[in-house]
Write a protein that holds these residues in place. Structure first.
Motif, PDB file in Angstrom:
ATOM      1  N   ARG A  97       0.826  -1.214   0.000  1.00  0.00           N
ATOM      2  CA  ARG A  97       0.000   0.000   0.000  1.00  0.00           C
ATOM      3  C   ARG A  97       0.857   1.260   0.000  1.00  0.00           C
ATOM      4  O   ARG A  97       0.455   2.293  -0.520  1.00  0.00           O
ATOM      5  CB  ARG A  97      -0.940  -0.007   1.209  1.00  0.00           C
ATOM      6  N   VAL A  98       2.052   1.159   0.603  1.00  0.00           N
ATOM      7  CA  VAL A  98       2.961   2.312   0.580  1.00  0.00           C
ATOM      8  C   VAL A  98       3.387   2.607  -0.858  1.00  0.00           C
ATOM      9  O   VAL A  98       3.405   3.759  -1.302  1.00  0.00           O
ATOM     10  CB  VAL A  98       4.197   2.045   1.466  1.00  0.00           C
ATOM     11  N   LEU A  99       3.720   1.535  -1.600  1.00  0.00           N
ATOM     12  CA  LEU A  99       4.084   1.719  -3.007  1.00  0.00           C
ATOM     13  C   LEU A  99       2.900   2.229  -3.808  1.00  0.00           C
ATOM     14  O   LEU A  99       3.053   3.073  -4.692  1.00  0.00           O
ATOM     15  CB  LEU A  99       4.588   0.399  -3.582  1.00  0.00           C
ATOM     16  N   ASP A 100       1.703   1.684  -3.490  1.00  0.00           N
ATOM     17  CA  ASP A 100       0.499   2.152  -4.184  1.00  0.00           C
ATOM     18  C   ASP A 100       0.268   3.641  -3.952  1.00  0.00           C
ATOM     19  O   ASP A 100      -0.052   4.397  -4.875  1.00  0.00           O
ATOM     20  CB  ASP A 100      -0.720   1.359  -3.721  1.00  0.00           C
ATOM     21  N   GLN A 101       0.435   4.063  -2.687  1.00  0.00           N
ATOM     22  CA  GLN A 101       0.209   5.478  -2.355  1.00  0.00           C
ATOM     23  C   GLN A 101       1.220   6.381  -3.057  1.00  0.00           C
ATOM     24  O   GLN A 101       0.872   7.438  -3.577  1.00  0.00           O
ATOM     25  CB  GLN A 101       0.284   5.661  -0.836  1.00  0.00           C
ATOM     26  N   LYS A 102       2.465   5.920  -3.063  1.00  0.00           N
ATOM     27  CA  LYS A 102       3.492   6.719  -3.746  1.00  0.00           C
ATOM     28  C   LYS A 102       3.218   6.782  -5.249  1.00  0.00           C
ATOM     29  O   LYS A 102       3.377   7.832  -5.878  1.00  0.00           O
ATOM     30  CB  LYS A 102       4.875   6.128  -3.489  1.00  0.00           C
ATOM     31  N   THR A 103       2.788   5.645  -5.803  1.00  0.00           N
ATOM     32  CA  THR A 103       2.466   5.612  -7.232  1.00  0.00           C
ATOM     33  C   THR A 103       1.307   6.552  -7.541  1.00  0.00           C
ATOM     34  O   THR A 103       1.329   7.284  -8.547  1.00  0.00           O
ATOM     35  CB  THR A 103       2.107   4.182  -7.662  1.00  0.00           C
ATOM     36  N   GLU A 104       0.288   6.522  -6.666  1.00  0.00           N
ATOM     37  CA  GLU A 104      -0.867   7.396  -6.881  1.00  0.00           C
ATOM     38  C   GLU A 104      -0.455   8.861  -6.822  1.00  0.00           C
ATOM     39  O   GLU A 104      -0.979   9.690  -7.590  1.00  0.00           O
ATOM     40  CB  GLU A 104      -1.934   7.093  -5.835  1.00  0.00           C
ATOM     41  N   LYS A 105       0.487   9.181  -5.938  1.00  0.00           N
ATOM     42  CA  LYS A 105       0.960  10.566  -5.863  1.00  0.00           C
ATOM     43  C   LYS A 105       1.676  10.962  -7.158  1.00  0.00           C
ATOM     44  O   LYS A 105       1.497  12.079  -7.661  1.00  0.00           O
ATOM     45  CB  LYS A 105       1.894  10.732  -4.664  1.00  0.00           C
ATOM     46  N   VAL A 106       2.487  10.036  -7.674  1.00  0.00           N
ATOM     47  CA  VAL A 106       3.177  10.320  -8.933  1.00  0.00           C
ATOM     48  C   VAL A 106       2.167  10.490 -10.063  1.00  0.00           C
ATOM     49  O   VAL A 106       2.277  11.406 -10.894  1.00  0.00           O
ATOM     50  CB  VAL A 106       4.173   9.194  -9.264  1.00  0.00           C
ATOM     51  N   MET A 107       1.148   9.595 -10.085  1.00  0.00           N
ATOM     52  CA  MET A 107       0.127   9.687 -11.134  1.00  0.00           C
ATOM     53  C   MET A 107      -0.664  10.987 -11.010  1.00  0.00           C
ATOM     54  O   MET A 107      -1.028  11.598 -12.020  1.00  0.00           O
ATOM     55  CB  MET A 107      -0.820   8.490 -11.049  1.00  0.00           C
ATOM     56  N   MET A 108      -0.911  11.409  -9.766  1.00  0.00           N
ATOM     57  CA  MET A 108      -1.598  12.690  -9.566  1.00  0.00           C
ATOM     58  C   MET A 108      -0.738  13.841 -10.077  1.00  0.00           C
ATOM     59  O   MET A 108      -1.247  14.797 -10.663  1.00  0.00           O
ATOM     60  CB  MET A 108      -1.939  12.882  -8.086  1.00  0.00           C
ATOM     61  N   ALA A 109       0.573  13.717  -9.845  1.00  0.00           N
ATOM     62  CA  ALA A 109       1.475  14.763 -10.346  1.00  0.00           C
ATOM     63  C   ALA A 109       1.467  14.777 -11.871  1.00  0.00           C
ATOM     64  O   ALA A 109       1.454  15.847 -12.495  1.00  0.00           O
ATOM     65  CB  ALA A 109       2.892  14.512  -9.824  1.00  0.00           C
ATOM     66  N   ILE A 110       1.447  13.574 -12.471  1.00  0.00           N
ATOM     67  CA  ILE A 110       1.379  13.502 -13.936  1.00  0.00           C
ATOM     68  C   ILE A 110       0.055  14.087 -14.422  1.00  0.00           C
ATOM     69  O   ILE A 110       0.005  14.837 -15.399  1.00  0.00           O
ATOM     70  CB  ILE A 110       1.530  12.037 -14.402  1.00  0.00           C
ATOM     71  N   GLY A 111      -1.030  13.711 -13.704  1.00  0.00           N
ATOM     72  CA  GLY A 111      -2.343  14.248 -14.059  1.00  0.00           C
ATOM     73  C   GLY A 111      -2.402  15.758 -13.932  1.00  0.00           C
ATOM     74  O   GLY A 111      -3.071  16.441 -14.711  1.00  0.00           O
ATOM     75  N   ALA A 112      -1.665  16.276 -12.906  1.00  0.00           N
ATOM     76  CA  ALA A 112      -1.642  17.729 -12.702  1.00  0.00           C
ATOM     77  C   ALA A 112      -0.981  18.441 -13.874  1.00  0.00           C
ATOM     78  O   ALA A 112      -1.181  19.638 -14.069  1.00  0.00           O
ATOM     79  CB  ALA A 112      -0.900  18.058 -11.401  1.00  0.00           C
ATOM     80  N   VAL A 113      -0.188  17.681 -14.641  1.00  0.00           N
ATOM     81  CA  VAL A 113       0.435  18.251 -15.842  1.00  0.00           C
ATOM     82  C   VAL A 113      -0.449  18.013 -17.066  1.00  0.00           C
ATOM     83  O   VAL A 113      -0.670  18.913 -17.873  1.00  0.00           O
ATOM     84  CB  VAL A 113       1.836  17.636 -16.063  1.00  0.00           C
ATOM     85  N   ILE A 114      -0.973  16.769 -17.175  1.00  0.00           N
ATOM     86  CA  ILE A 114      -1.730  16.391 -18.371  1.00  0.00           C
ATOM     87  C   ILE A 114      -3.055  17.137 -18.450  1.00  0.00           C
ATOM     88  O   ILE A 114      -3.432  17.658 -19.510  1.00  0.00           O
ATOM     89  CB  ILE A 114      -1.979  14.869 -18.394  1.00  0.00           C
TER      90      ILE A 114
END
Length: 403
Positions: free
Chosen positions: A192-209
């Motif tokens: 879940r820690v990896l999932d949360q970190k991944t979701e944060k990265v995806m949110m950052a990508i989404g914040a750009v896209i």
């Protein structure tokens, strides 16, 4: 009719641009929708690898500690006790901790002493064997003899994703063998820690896209407006311009005459109108050809554009070989003087016309009229007066001015 055609053209252009940007947005959205799960897996695996590399560094320190203890003559079981002391002295974080497991899958050192002696029962699959990450696991009991080799002291380090058979709890584990003490070091990270970190990265990508998509839409909207204005300007120019001479055309002249008459009416001013006709133009066309006739029309038009310099005045092609000039706030004497100059200088252009009976060169007959703008006078009367003056000019022998 002209306005309707131009409006249709503009609407068609707008629709084409809108369709292009809608298609572009849909394509980008589709690519994002398809790429998102792939990107998620790539990010998750990258974070997994980073975590495992960090765990490897930590494992190397524990390995050095175990080898040093054995060289000092400390028995393996006592080294295990030292590990237990070290583990218990550190804070226990269920999402990230270290333990020792023997060859039978039994925990022999753990930050929480109550876990010591427990047999690990997990669903196990190596990371490199995962067909679909976190979607399917092979249920394997660690205590099964044929699988003991996975966790033996002679086994190489491995990176794994496991799911505990009892409660389904999932962990990413780095397993590092410590053969000197007959155990394997397990460094745990909660998935879940990896999932949360991944979701944060995806949110950052989404914040750009997402802003990028909005910017594309905004650019598309802006482009539609620009193209619309450009088309309107271009089509309006075409609607009011004569194709041969680039002078104002008849349609624009009619609009300008009415507009300038109303302006003069408001200001209590005068309006002068001149009409010009190239003399014996049919004979010129018949003998020199229509292409040469077009060249004569263009040369006369270019001369008129050069001479009519006031921004308020309008020179237009009225039709065929006829031209008109609207002169704003121009008194009758000034208009007549200006037009007399034009009569003389057009002949001085020296465009040969062997079939003219009034000159050896191309000439023009001109009529000019001036009216004070009044409410009981219509601007069409000014047009009739100028036309009548032109008729008298031709009747007098052409190549002259009548007012």
């Amino acid at each position: 009719m002209w306005n309707k055609q131009f409006r249709c053209s503009i609407n068609n252009a707008k629709q084409a641009i809108v369709a292009t940007f809608v298609a572009l947005t849909l394509v980008i959205s589709g690519v994002v929708a398809i790429a998102t799960p792939v990107t998620y897996d790539l990010v998750w695996n990258a974070l997994f690898d980073v975590a495992m590399e960090q765990n490897e560094q930590q494992a190397l320190k524990f390995e050095a500690f175990a080898e040093s203890s054995i060289r000092q003559g400390i028995a393996p079981k006592d080294v295990v006790k030292q590990f237990q002391t070290i583990f218990q002295g550190s804070s226990y974080d269920p999402s990230n901790y270290v333990c020792l497991v023997d060859e039978n899958g039994e925990v022999i050192a753990h930050p929480e002493v109550t876990y010591v002696g427990n047999e690990i029962d997990i669903s196990y699959e190596r990371k490199e064997e995962l067909a679909a990450r976190l979607n399917s696991y092979v249920s394997i009991s660690l205590s099964m003899p044929e699988l003991n080799s996975y966790f033996s002291a002679d086994n190489l380090p491995s990176r794994s994703v496991v799911k505990y058979a009892g409660d389904g709890y999932m962990e990413a584990i780095y397993q590092y063998p410590l053969p000197d003490i007959g155990a394997t070091l397990w460094l745990h990270i909660d998935v879940r820690v990896l999932d949360q970190k991944t979701e944060k990265v995806m949110m950052a990508i989404g914040a750009v896209i997402i802003p990028a998509l909005l910017i594309i839409i905004a650019i598309g909207t802006f482009a539609v407006r620009i193209v619309e204005r450009s088309f309107e300007s271009k089509l309006e120019y075409q609607a009011r311009t004569d194709g041969l001479t680039t002078l104002a055309n008849r349609r624009y002249f009619d609009e300008q005459l009415e507009k300038e008459w109303k302006r003069a009416l408001r200001n209590g001013g005068t309006l002068s109108l001149a009409m010009l006709d190239i003399d014996f133009f049919k004979l010129y066309n018949d003998n020199y050809g229509h292409q040469a006739g077009d060249e004569v029309i263009k040369k006369v038009a270019d001369y008129l554009k050069m001479k009519v310099k006031r921004a308020s005045d309008t020179v237009a092609r009225y039709g065929g070989e006829e031209f008109v000039i609207i002169m704003v706030d121009c008194e009758e004497q000034d208009a007549a003087r200006f037009m007399t100059t034009l009569v003389k200088e057009i002949e001085e252009l020296a465009i040969l016309h062997a079939y003219s009976s009034c000159s050896s060169y191309v000439t023009c007959s001109m009529g000019v009229a001036t009216l004070q703008a009044l409410h009981d006078v219509d601007y069409s009367q000014l047009l009739r007066l100028a036309d009548n003056a032109l008729y008298r000019s031709k009747a007098k022998g052409r190549n002259n001015l009548c007012s």
